[in-house]
Design an enzyme around this catalytic site. Sequence first.
Site, mmCIF file in Angstrom:
data_model
loop_
_atom_site.group_PDB
_atom_site.id
_atom_site.type_symbol
_atom_site.label_atom_id
_atom_site.label_comp_id
_atom_site.label_asym_id
_atom_site.label_seq_id
_atom_site.Cartn_x
_atom_site.Cartn_y
_atom_site.Cartn_z
ATOM 1 N N ASN A 109 2.069 3.739 -3.994
ATOM 2 C CA ASN A 109 1.554 2.363 -3.977
ATOM 3 C C ASN A 109 0.059 2.348 -3.709
ATOM 4 O O ASN A 109 -0.459 3.163 -2.926
ATOM 5 C CB ASN A 109 2.325 1.480 -2.987
ATOM 6 N N CYS A 154 2.837 -1.442 -6.878
ATOM 7 C CA CYS A 154 3.977 -0.709 -6.309
ATOM 8 C C CYS A 154 4.025 0.713 -6.879
ATOM 9 O O CYS A 154 3.650 0.956 -8.031
ATOM 10 C CB CYS A 154 5.282 -1.392 -6.673
ATOM 11 N N GLU A 206 6.569 2.497 -7.876
ATOM 12 C CA GLU A 206 7.435 2.671 -9.047
ATOM 13 C C GLU A 206 6.676 2.356 -10.326
ATOM 14 O O GLU A 206 6.738 3.089 -11.307
ATOM 15 C CB GLU A 206 8.660 1.728 -8.959
ATOM 16 N N CYS A 221 9.589 -4.318 -9.964
ATOM 17 C CA CYS A 221 9.799 -2.915 -10.354
ATOM 18 C C CYS A 221 11.139 -2.755 -11.067
ATOM 19 O O CYS A 221 11.248 -2.004 -12.037
ATOM 20 C CB CYS A 221 9.721 -2.005 -9.127
HETATM 21 N N1 THU Z 1 6.021 -1.573 -2.545
HETATM 22 C C1 THU Z 1 6.287 -0.594 -3.475
HETATM 23 O O1 THU Z 1 5.473 0.301 -3.702
HETATM 24 N N2 THU Z 1 7.467 -0.667 -4.147
HETATM 25 C C2 THU Z 1 8.403 -1.636 -3.967
HETATM 26 O O2 THU Z 1 9.386 -1.682 -4.702
HETATM 27 C C3 THU Z 1 8.256 -2.614 -2.891
HETATM 28 C C4 THU Z 1 6.934 -2.643 -2.219
HETATM 29 C C5 THU Z 1 4.740 -1.520 -1.830
HETATM 30 C C6 THU Z 1 3.799 -2.626 -2.191
HETATM 31 C C7 THU Z 1 2.923 -2.694 -0.956
HETATM 32 O O3 THU Z 1 1.873 -1.759 -1.099
HETATM 33 C C8 THU Z 1 3.834 -2.232 0.176
HETATM 34 O O4 THU Z 1 4.944 -1.612 -0.437
HETATM 35 C C9 THU Z 1 4.333 -3.345 1.064
HETATM 36 O O5 THU Z 1 4.904 -4.357 0.317
#
Ligand code: THU
Length: 184
Positions: free
Chosen positions: A86, A97, A99, A139
């Site tokens: 992320n 995110c 993913e 995602c």
């Molecule tokens: N986040 C992800 O990388 N993937 C997800 O499916 C949910 C959330 C990240 C986004 C942000 O940088 C942190 O988690 C908190 O929401």
Amino acid sequence: MSELFFRRYLISSLFKLSRNQAHTMREKELTTSFFIYDSLQELSKEDQDLMNLAKKSLDHSWSPYSEFKVGAAVLLKDGKMYGGSNQENAAYPLCLCAERVTIAAAESQSPHIPIMSIAVTVKNPNQLIDQPAAPCGSCRQVICETERKHKQEIRVLIRGEVGPIYMFKSGKSLLPFSFDETFL
Ligand code: THU
């Protein structure tokens, strides 16, 4: 038919129609399922390698605002793996995110090779996460659309920092009622 009679007739038939329509309402259930592995050792060597790359990718997370690190890794049909994490911004809605970063990296560098699996893990420096974190809706949508792009289901493996691994056989099983290009 007098005008008054006609009006009464119309109102009563509309009333009956709306009552009948109410009778046609029915419930439809959407069910899904996933598999639980209690430890990494239960996974195939390939899945372990993928989860380990997702874990390594946590080190590249840029998450100074949430302090929530997410690492992901995808396995392509030709055996290649890509990792990603992320990436946050002070302008919060621009946060990316893990993913989607990882899928975009793979799709932009190997656009014709289907993704077979994605592994995702998380780490919060302030508390140990011992259960898998659910991928966000955006995602899930992107995973589903990537499946449709390549006509290939993508297995989704998720894990906390430690603890069990949940395996969904496809993105679609994580997002059963999803939007796709057939609605356009
Ligand atoms: N986040 C992800 O990388 N993937 C997800 O499916 C949910 C959330 C990240 C986004 C942000 O940088 C942190 O988690 C908190 O929401």
